[in-house]
Design a protein around this motif. Sequence first.
Motif, PDB file in Angstrom:
ATOM      1  N   VAL A  30       1.124  -0.865  -0.138  1.00 13.61           N
ATOM      2  CA  VAL A  30       0.632   0.237   0.089  1.00 13.61           C
ATOM      3  C   VAL A  30       1.060   1.223  -0.035  1.00 13.61           C
ATOM      4  O   VAL A  30       2.059   2.039   0.646  1.00 13.61           O
ATOM      5  N   TYR A  31       1.047   1.913  -0.817  1.00 15.23           N
ATOM      6  CA  TYR A  31       1.452   2.947  -1.221  1.00 15.23           C
ATOM      7  C   TYR A  31       0.397   4.324  -0.918  1.00 15.23           C
ATOM      8  O   TYR A  31      -0.699   4.379  -0.740  1.00 15.23           O
ATOM      9  N   SER A  32       1.468   5.658  -0.207  1.00 13.24           N
ATOM     10  CA  SER A  32       0.257   6.542   0.539  1.00 13.24           C
ATOM     11  C   SER A  32      -0.427   7.265  -0.743  1.00 13.24           C
ATOM     12  O   SER A  32      -1.750   7.869  -0.677  1.00 13.24           O
ATOM     13  N   VAL A  93      -0.995 -17.252  -2.767  1.00 10.71           N
ATOM     14  CA  VAL A  93      -1.996 -16.763  -3.368  1.00 10.71           C
ATOM     15  C   VAL A  93      -1.774 -15.370  -3.975  1.00 10.71           C
ATOM     16  O   VAL A  93      -1.033 -14.179  -2.708  1.00 10.71           O
ATOM     17  N   GLU A  94      -1.588 -15.324  -4.892  1.00 12.79           N
ATOM     18  CA  GLU A  94      -1.197 -13.896  -5.389  1.00 12.79           C
ATOM     19  C   GLU A  94      -2.401 -13.147  -6.261  1.00 12.79           C
ATOM     20  O   GLU A  94      -2.850 -13.312  -7.029  1.00 12.79           O
ATOM     21  N   THR A  95      -2.965 -12.192  -5.350  1.00  9.82           N
ATOM     22  CA  THR A  95      -4.734 -11.709  -6.150  1.00  9.82           C
ATOM     23  C   THR A  95      -4.340  -9.873  -5.455  1.00  9.82           C
ATOM     24  O   THR A  95      -2.777  -9.526  -4.802  1.00  9.82           O
ATOM     25  N   LYS A  96      -5.643  -9.545  -5.698  1.00  7.09           N
ATOM     26  CA  LYS A  96      -5.798  -7.446  -5.313  1.00  7.09           C
ATOM     27  C   LYS A  96      -6.886  -8.073  -3.882  1.00  7.09           C
ATOM     28  O   LYS A  96      -8.062  -8.430  -4.595  1.00  7.09           O
ATOM     29  N   ILE A  97      -7.143  -6.666  -3.640  1.00  6.50           N
ATOM     30  CA  ILE A  97      -8.608  -6.811  -3.018  1.00  6.50           C
ATOM     31  C   ILE A  97      -8.095  -4.795  -2.731  1.00  6.50           C
ATOM     32  O   ILE A  97      -7.784  -4.848  -3.199  1.00  6.50           O
ATOM     33  N   PRO A  98      -9.162  -4.568  -3.120  1.00  4.95           N
ATOM     34  CA  PRO A  98     -10.174  -3.134  -2.964  1.00  4.95           C
ATOM     35  C   PRO A  98      -9.421  -2.664  -1.645  1.00  4.95           C
ATOM     36  O   PRO A  98      -9.902  -3.231  -0.342  1.00  4.95           O
ATOM     37  N   MET A  99      -9.272  -1.169  -2.193  1.00  2.74           N
ATOM     38  CA  MET A  99      -9.010  -0.225  -0.882  1.00  2.74           C
ATOM     39  C   MET A  99     -10.348   0.843  -1.207  1.00  2.74           C
ATOM     40  O   MET A  99     -10.234   1.175  -2.581  1.00  2.74           O
ATOM     41  N   VAL A 100     -10.967   1.126  -0.254  1.00  5.34           N
ATOM     42  CA  VAL A 100     -11.739   1.798  -0.707  1.00  5.34           C
ATOM     43  C   VAL A 100     -12.112   3.187   0.565  1.00  5.34           C
ATOM     44  O   VAL A 100     -12.417   2.589   2.039  1.00  5.34           O
ATOM     45  N   ALA A 101     -13.009   4.109   0.376  1.00 10.40           N
ATOM     46  CA  ALA A 101     -12.571   5.017   2.011  1.00 10.40           C
ATOM     47  C   ALA A 101     -13.919   4.518   2.264  1.00 10.40           C
ATOM     48  O   ALA A 101     -15.545   3.806   1.640  1.00 10.40           O
ATOM     49  N   MET A 102     -14.442   4.829   3.751  1.00  8.89           N
ATOM     50  CA  MET A 102     -15.375   4.167   4.719  1.00  8.89           C
ATOM     51  C   MET A 102     -16.887   3.985   4.169  1.00  8.89           C
ATOM     52  O   MET A 102     -17.318   3.587   3.790  1.00  8.89           O
ATOM     53  N   ALA A 103     -17.000   5.689   3.299  1.00  6.18           N
ATOM     54  CA  ALA A 103     -18.384   6.077   3.353  1.00  6.18           C
ATOM     55  C   ALA A 103     -18.498   5.768   2.073  1.00  6.18           C
ATOM     56  O   ALA A 103     -19.801   5.184   1.837  1.00  6.18           O
ATOM     57  N   VAL A 115     -13.549 -10.618  -0.294  1.00  7.92           N
ATOM     58  CA  VAL A 115     -13.440 -11.743   1.066  1.00  7.92           C
ATOM     59  C   VAL A 115     -12.100 -10.820   2.037  1.00  7.92           C
ATOM     60  O   VAL A 115     -12.831 -10.911   3.012  1.00  7.92           O
ATOM     61  N   LEU A 116     -11.792 -10.021   1.468  1.00  5.69           N
ATOM     62  CA  LEU A 116     -11.026  -8.750   2.183  1.00  5.69           C
ATOM     63  C   LEU A 116     -11.356  -7.431   1.329  1.00  5.69           C
ATOM     64  O   LEU A 116     -11.236  -7.697   0.236  1.00  5.69           O
ATOM     65  N   TYR A 117     -10.816  -6.394   2.538  1.00  2.00           N
ATOM     66  CA  TYR A 117     -10.350  -4.920   1.476  1.00  2.00           C
ATOM     67  C   TYR A 117     -10.122  -4.196   2.896  1.00  2.00           C
ATOM     68  O   TYR A 117     -10.052  -4.433   4.369  1.00  2.00           O
ATOM     69  N   ILE A 118      -9.473  -3.084   2.527  1.00  2.00           N
ATOM     70  CA  ILE A 118      -8.773  -1.926   3.619  1.00  2.00           C
ATOM     71  C   ILE A 118     -10.046  -0.575   3.401  1.00  2.00           C
ATOM     72  O   ILE A 118      -9.891  -0.750   2.584  1.00  2.00           O
ATOM     73  N   GLU A 119     -10.358  -0.590   4.811  1.00  2.00           N
ATOM     74  CA  GLU A 119     -11.090   0.572   4.602  1.00  2.00           C
ATOM     75  C   GLU A 119      -9.874   1.553   4.668  1.00  2.00           C
ATOM     76  O   GLU A 119      -9.644   1.518   5.867  1.00  2.00           O
ATOM     77  N   VAL A 120     -10.635   2.648   3.979  1.00  2.00           N
ATOM     78  CA  VAL A 120      -9.454   4.362   4.420  1.00  2.00           C
ATOM     79  C   VAL A 120     -10.813   5.344   5.573  1.00  2.00           C
ATOM     80  O   VAL A 120     -11.830   5.541   4.573  1.00  2.00           O
ATOM     81  N   ASP A 121      -9.856   5.818   6.119  1.00  3.04           N
ATOM     82  CA  ASP A 121     -10.745   6.695   7.016  1.00  3.04           C
ATOM     83  C   ASP A 121      -9.977   8.047   7.512  1.00  3.04           C
ATOM     84  O   ASP A 121      -9.314   7.252   8.305  1.00  3.04           O
ATOM     85  N   HIS A 122      -9.951   9.340   6.965  1.00  3.75           N
ATOM     86  CA  HIS A 122      -9.246   9.896   7.755  1.00  3.75           C
ATOM     87  C   HIS A 122      -7.511   9.749   7.462  1.00  3.75           C
ATOM     88  O   HIS A 122      -7.089   9.674   8.949  1.00  3.75           O
ATOM     89  N   GLY A 123      -6.749   9.204   6.562  1.00  4.98           N
ATOM     90  CA  GLY A 123      -5.909   8.471   6.127  1.00  4.98           C
ATOM     91  C   GLY A 123      -5.242   7.729   7.217  1.00  4.98           C
ATOM     92  O   GLY A 123      -3.902   6.808   6.914  1.00  4.98           O
ATOM     93  N   ARG A 124      -6.526   6.531   7.839  1.00  6.96           N
ATOM     94  CA  ARG A 124      -5.709   5.864   8.640  1.00  6.96           C
ATOM     95  C   ARG A 124      -6.211   4.386   7.130  1.00  6.96           C
ATOM     96  O   ARG A 124      -7.051   4.618   7.138  1.00  6.96           O
ATOM     97  N   ALA A 125      -5.557   3.043   7.389  1.00  4.72           N
ATOM     98  CA  ALA A 125      -6.252   2.109   6.428  1.00  4.72           C
ATOM     99  C   ALA A 125      -5.842   1.036   7.420  1.00  4.72           C
ATOM    100  O   ALA A 125      -5.537   0.792   7.973  1.00  4.72           O
ATOM    101  N   THR A 126      -7.649   0.281   7.123  1.00  2.79           N
ATOM    102  CA  THR A 126      -7.460  -0.884   7.860  1.00  2.79           C
ATOM    103  C   THR A 126      -8.157  -1.919   7.357  1.00  2.79           C
ATOM    104  O   THR A 126      -9.279  -1.977   6.629  1.00  2.79           O
TER     105      THR A 126
END
Length: 154
Positions: A30-32, A93-103, A115-126
Amino acid sequence: MNLRTLLLPVAISVSVLFSGCTPDELELTVYSSDVDTAERGEVVEIPATVRFSMVGKDEKGALQQATEIARRWLPSDTKFEVTKAQFGDKLVVETKIPMVAMAKARGLLEAQRPVLYIEVDHGRATLRGTTHLEILNRELRNINVMLGARLPAR
């Protein structure tokens, strides 16, 4: 015989039993700039490598069966590789998972079935698991109790 002598074999057996229940390693890149893009409302695909291992040889083809199940849940361009490891077989396993804003996470979950995603909220990725991860985990455990897709990775 002392208690320590009696408990040692039990402790070793339990640790071997549970060693295959979760991925050994989950690597995300994950890059900034990805975080900034996601916060602006775009969905960013993040490269992910997941490594699972089994103790002993996979004589019954459990890793191949797991691959077939995982193909139903992961993007079509996901790559799977079964290799020999020091103490058994390993699935990479080499794959891609989505990263999206919490909203926008709810919309992503309804439109896709990650199955997984990265949730971004105010600069914090979870990193978040979904109900689809729970289903995948159950399907893998039905093949072999040593397999699973639970978080966190070891």
